[in-house]
Design a protein around this motif. Sequence first.
Motif, PDB file in Angstrom:
ATOM      1  N   GLY A 111       0.814  -1.217   0.000  1.00 32.89           N
ATOM      2  CA  GLY A 111       0.000   0.000   0.000  1.00 32.89           C
ATOM      3  C   GLY A 111       0.842   1.258   0.000  1.00 32.89           C
ATOM      4  O   GLY A 111       0.530   2.228  -0.704  1.00 32.89           O
ATOM      5  N   ALA A 112       1.919   1.265   0.776  1.00 33.94           N
ATOM      6  CA  ALA A 112       2.792   2.437   0.840  1.00 33.94           C
ATOM      7  C   ALA A 112       3.453   2.705  -0.507  1.00 33.94           C
ATOM      8  O   ALA A 112       3.552   3.854  -0.952  1.00 33.94           O
ATOM      9  CB  ALA A 112       3.851   2.225   1.922  1.00 33.94           C
ATOM     10  N   ARG A 131       2.961   5.973  -3.069  1.00 26.90           N
ATOM     11  CA  ARG A 131       4.108   6.747  -3.540  1.00 26.90           C
ATOM     12  C   ARG A 131       4.187   6.748  -5.052  1.00 26.90           C
ATOM     13  O   ARG A 131       4.502   7.781  -5.673  1.00 26.90           O
ATOM     14  CB  ARG A 131       5.394   6.173  -2.934  1.00 26.90           C
ATOM     15  N   ARG A 132       3.916   5.614  -5.665  1.00 27.26           N
ATOM     16  CA  ARG A 132       3.957   5.534  -7.128  1.00 27.26           C
ATOM     17  C   ARG A 132       2.988   6.513  -7.772  1.00 27.26           C
ATOM     18  O   ARG A 132       3.254   7.052  -8.849  1.00 27.26           O
ATOM     19  CB  ARG A 132       3.627   4.105  -7.589  1.00 27.26           C
ATOM     20  N   GLU A 186       2.359   9.387  -6.898  1.00 24.74           N
ATOM     21  CA  GLU A 186       2.801  10.773  -6.719  1.00 24.74           C
ATOM     22  C   GLU A 186       4.006  11.129  -7.574  1.00 24.74           C
ATOM     23  O   GLU A 186       4.405  12.292  -7.613  1.00 24.74           O
ATOM     24  CB  GLU A 186       3.165  11.002  -5.244  1.00 24.74           C
ATOM     25  N   VAL A 187       4.597  10.146  -8.254  1.00 28.58           N
ATOM     26  CA  VAL A 187       5.846  10.392  -8.972  1.00 28.58           C
ATOM     27  C   VAL A 187       5.695  10.070 -10.449  1.00 28.58           C
ATOM     28  O   VAL A 187       4.666   9.536 -10.886  1.00 28.58           O
ATOM     29  CB  VAL A 187       6.992   9.556  -8.357  1.00 28.58           C
ATOM     30  N   GLY A 188       6.728  10.381 -11.204  1.00 23.84           N
ATOM     31  CA  GLY A 188       6.723  10.106 -12.628  1.00 23.84           C
ATOM     32  C   GLY A 188       6.945   8.634 -12.931  1.00 23.84           C
ATOM     33  O   GLY A 188       7.230   7.822 -12.036  1.00 23.84           O
ATOM     34  N   GLU A 189       6.856   8.289 -14.206  1.00 18.68           N
ATOM     35  CA  GLU A 189       6.923   6.887 -14.606  1.00 18.68           C
ATOM     36  C   GLU A 189       8.253   6.235 -14.257  1.00 18.68           C
ATOM     37  O   GLU A 189       8.289   5.114 -13.743  1.00 18.68           O
ATOM     38  CB  GLU A 189       6.676   6.767 -16.112  1.00 18.68           C
ATOM     39  N   ALA A 190       9.359   6.924 -14.526  1.00 17.23           N
ATOM     40  CA  ALA A 190      10.665   6.325 -14.271  1.00 17.23           C
ATOM     41  C   ALA A 190      10.854   6.042 -12.780  1.00 17.23           C
ATOM     42  O   ALA A 190      11.337   4.966 -12.396  1.00 17.23           O
ATOM     43  CB  ALA A 190      11.779   7.239 -14.782  1.00 17.23           C
ATOM     44  N   GLU A 191      10.471   6.996 -11.928  1.00 16.78           N
ATOM     45  CA  GLU A 191      10.615   6.783 -10.485  1.00 16.78           C
ATOM     46  C   GLU A 191       9.641   5.716  -9.995  1.00 16.78           C
ATOM     47  O   GLU A 191       9.964   4.925  -9.104  1.00 16.78           O
ATOM     48  CB  GLU A 191      10.388   8.094  -9.727  1.00 16.78           C
ATOM     49  N   ALA A 192       8.450   5.684 -10.578  1.00 16.78           N
ATOM     50  CA  ALA A 192       7.476   4.660 -10.205  1.00 16.78           C
ATOM     51  C   ALA A 192       8.016   3.273 -10.555  1.00 16.78           C
ATOM     52  O   ALA A 192       7.879   2.320  -9.768  1.00 16.78           O
ATOM     53  CB  ALA A 192       6.147   4.902 -10.913  1.00 16.78           C
ATOM     54  N   ASN A 193       8.629   3.153 -11.721  1.00 14.23           N
ATOM     55  CA  ASN A 193       9.227   1.876 -12.104  1.00 14.23           C
ATOM     56  C   ASN A 193      10.345   1.483 -11.142  1.00 14.23           C
ATOM     57  O   ASN A 193      10.484   0.311 -10.773  1.00 14.23           O
ATOM     58  CB  ASN A 193       9.777   1.954 -13.524  1.00 14.23           C
ATOM     59  N   ALA A 194      11.151   2.464 -10.732  1.00 19.70           N
ATOM     60  CA  ALA A 194      12.251   2.185  -9.811  1.00 19.70           C
ATOM     61  C   ALA A 194      11.723   1.684  -8.469  1.00 19.70           C
ATOM     62  O   ALA A 194      12.316   0.792  -7.846  1.00 19.70           O
ATOM     63  CB  ALA A 194      13.104   3.434  -9.622  1.00 19.70           C
ATOM     64  N   LEU A 195      10.621   2.254  -8.012  1.00 19.39           N
ATOM     65  CA  LEU A 195      10.000   1.780  -6.773  1.00 19.39           C
ATOM     66  C   LEU A 195       9.499   0.351  -6.921  1.00 19.39           C
ATOM     67  O   LEU A 195       9.639  -0.473  -6.013  1.00 19.39           O
ATOM     68  CB  LEU A 195       8.837   2.699  -6.386  1.00 19.39           C
ATOM     69  N   THR A 196       8.921   0.052  -8.084  1.00 21.50           N
ATOM     70  CA  THR A 196       8.427  -1.300  -8.329  1.00 21.50           C
ATOM     71  C   THR A 196       9.569  -2.299  -8.358  1.00 21.50           C
ATOM     72  O   THR A 196       9.438  -3.428  -7.862  1.00 21.50           O
ATOM     73  CB  THR A 196       7.640  -1.343  -9.650  1.00 21.50           C
ATOM     74  N   VAL A 197      10.698  -1.905  -8.916  1.00 16.63           N
ATOM     75  CA  VAL A 197      11.876  -2.771  -8.918  1.00 16.63           C
ATOM     76  C   VAL A 197      12.270  -3.114  -7.487  1.00 16.63           C
ATOM     77  O   VAL A 197      12.527  -4.283  -7.150  1.00 16.63           O
ATOM     78  CB  VAL A 197      13.053  -2.098  -9.644  1.00 16.63           C
ATOM     79  N   GLU A 221      14.435  -8.132   8.038  1.00 23.80           N
ATOM     80  CA  GLU A 221      15.060  -6.810   8.054  1.00 23.80           C
ATOM     81  C   GLU A 221      16.164  -6.691   7.013  1.00 23.80           C
ATOM     82  O   GLU A 221      16.403  -5.612   6.461  1.00 23.80           O
ATOM     83  CB  GLU A 221      15.619  -6.530   9.454  1.00 23.80           C
ATOM     84  N   ASP A 222      16.832  -7.802   6.724  1.00 17.63           N
ATOM     85  CA  ASP A 222      17.910  -7.779   5.734  1.00 17.63           C
ATOM     86  C   ASP A 222      17.386  -7.717   4.307  1.00 17.63           C
ATOM     87  O   ASP A 222      18.176  -7.608   3.360  1.00 17.63           O
ATOM     88  CB  ASP A 222      18.803  -9.013   5.899  1.00 17.63           C
ATOM     89  N   CYS A 223      16.075  -7.786   4.144  1.00 21.17           N
ATOM     90  CA  CYS A 223      15.454  -7.685   2.816  1.00 21.17           C
ATOM     91  C   CYS A 223      14.936  -6.271   2.531  1.00 21.17           C
ATOM     92  O   CYS A 223      14.110  -6.080   1.633  1.00 21.17           O
ATOM     93  CB  CYS A 223      14.301  -8.681   2.708  1.00 21.17           C
ATOM     94  N   ASP A 224      15.421  -5.293   3.268  1.00 24.13           N
ATOM     95  CA  ASP A 224      14.978  -3.913   3.066  1.00 24.13           C
ATOM     96  C   ASP A 224      15.673  -3.333   1.841  1.00 24.13           C
ATOM     97  O   ASP A 224      16.783  -2.807   1.915  1.00 24.13           O
ATOM     98  CB  ASP A 224      15.281  -3.072   4.300  1.00 24.13           C
ATOM     99  N   THR A 225      15.015  -3.429   0.711  1.00 21.98           N
ATOM    100  CA  THR A 225      15.578  -2.918  -0.540  1.00 21.98           C
ATOM    101  C   THR A 225      15.295  -1.431  -0.736  1.00 21.98           C
ATOM    102  O   THR A 225      15.765  -0.842  -1.707  1.00 21.98           O
ATOM    103  CB  THR A 225      14.984  -3.683  -1.740  1.00 21.98           C
ATOM    104  N   PHE A 226      14.543  -0.842   0.174  1.00 19.68           N
ATOM    105  CA  PHE A 226      14.125   0.552  -0.011  1.00 19.68           C
ATOM    106  C   PHE A 226      15.073   1.563   0.606  1.00 19.68           C
ATOM    107  O   PHE A 226      15.032   2.745   0.254  1.00 19.68           O
ATOM    108  CB  PHE A 226      12.709   0.737   0.563  1.00 19.68           C
ATOM    109  N   THR A 227      15.930   1.134   1.519  1.00 22.18           N
ATOM    110  CA  THR A 227      16.842   2.086   2.170  1.00 22.18           C
ATOM    111  C   THR A 227      18.252   2.029   1.609  1.00 22.18           C
ATOM    112  O   THR A 227      19.046   2.925   1.862  1.00 22.18           O
ATOM    113  CB  THR A 227      16.887   1.825   3.690  1.00 22.18           C
ATOM    114  N   VAL A 228      18.552   0.978   0.849  1.00 17.18           N
ATOM    115  CA  VAL A 228      19.891   0.924   0.242  1.00 17.18           C
ATOM    116  C   VAL A 228      19.922   1.885  -0.939  1.00 17.18           C
ATOM    117  O   VAL A 228      18.910   2.130  -1.608  1.00 17.18           O
ATOM    118  CB  VAL A 228      20.232  -0.503  -0.236  1.00 17.18           C
ATOM    119  N   ARG A 229      21.106   2.464  -1.191  1.00 15.56           N
ATOM    120  CA  ARG A 229      21.223   3.454  -2.252  1.00 15.56           C
ATOM    121  C   ARG A 229      20.981   2.839  -3.621  1.00 15.56           C
ATOM    122  O   ARG A 229      20.238   3.368  -4.448  1.00 15.56           O
ATOM    123  CB  ARG A 229      22.620   4.104  -2.207  1.00 15.56           C
ATOM    124  N   GLU A 230      21.627   1.710  -3.866  1.00 15.75           N
ATOM    125  CA  GLU A 230      21.460   1.002  -5.133  1.00 15.75           C
ATOM    126  C   GLU A 230      21.065  -0.440  -4.813  1.00 15.75           C
ATOM    127  O   GLU A 230      21.872  -1.182  -4.253  1.00 15.75           O
ATOM    128  CB  GLU A 230      22.763   1.024  -5.944  1.00 15.75           C
TER     129      GLU A 230
END
Length: 276
Positions: free
Chosen positions: A171-172, A176-177, A179-190, A266-275
Motif C-alpha cells: 500500500g505504501a 508513492r507511485r 505521486e511520482v513520474g513513470e521512471a521513479e514509479a518503475n524504480a520503486l516497483t523494482v 530486516e535484511d530484505c529492506d531494498t528501499f533504504t539501500v542506495r542502489e
Amino acid sequence: MRLRGVRRSVRVEDRRRGGGGGATRIGGVGLLIVLAIGYFAGIDVMPLIDDARGAAVPRELTRAEEQAGTFAARVLATTEEVWSEVLPDQVGIAYAPPILVLFAGVTPSPCGTASGATGPFYCPADEKAYLDTEFFAVLEQRLDAGGDLAAAYVIAHEVAHHIQNELGILGAVASRRAEVGEAEANALTVRLELQADCLAGIWAGRVRGMLDPGDLEEALNAARQIGDDTLQARAGRVPQPHTFTHGTSEQRARWFATGYRSGVIEDCDTFTVREP
C-alpha cells in the motif's frame, strides 16, 4: 525438491476445469507467448485474445495439470509453515495465508484480468495469488529455467507479495507511485520486486532440508532468466533500465541469495539501500 509426504494446502482455488474460470481457445503456452510479445513490444494484444476467447467449457485436467496442481498445493503448504513461524518471531504479527488461484489462460480478478503476460500475479484486493500452471512449462522450455525449486520460487515470490501486503509495504509503495513520474514509479516497483525475491529466499532457506543438490542453483538461474534485462534482450530489444519493473538478472539472483543466507526480514529492506 523433496515434497513427497508434504501436505497439500487447502487454500487453493482451482479454476482450470473451466465453467467460469476464463478458459480460452488459445493454448496456455501460446497465450503466454502472445501476451509476453505484447508486453515487451508495447502492442495491445487483448483484441486478439478477446476474439479467441470462447465460452468456458468444463473439462478434465491432463495428468501434467494434475501434477502441477499437486506440486503448487504442496509448495504453498511449505510457505504457510515457514511464514507462520517467521512473521510472529521477527515482526510480532500472526500470518494470514493467501489463496492460490490456479487457472488456464486468463481469469478475472479484482485487480483486472490475470494472465501470463508477466508471469504469476498477486492481487492485494482479494489477497489471492494467481498462477497459470502452464508457466512452469514456459520457465523450462522458453526461459531455460527448469527445475522444481525454480517453479517453487515462482510461488514463493507471489506469496512474498502477500507478506508485503500484510506488512503494509504494498500500500505504501502504491501511494508513492501515484505521486511520482513513470521512471521513479518503475524504480520503486523494482525495489518492491527485489524485496519479494529476498523474502522468497528466506522461504527457501527455511526449507533447505527438502532441497536436493543443485536445487539452489535452479532457483538462482530462474531469478537470472526472468530479470528485466534478460527478458528484454530475449524479446529482441535493447534493455532499457528506465523501463525495468522487476530488476536485472544480477539483482534478482543476489537478493534471493541474500534472503536465503540471512533468513531475516530486516535484511530484505531494498528501499533504504542506495542502489538495490
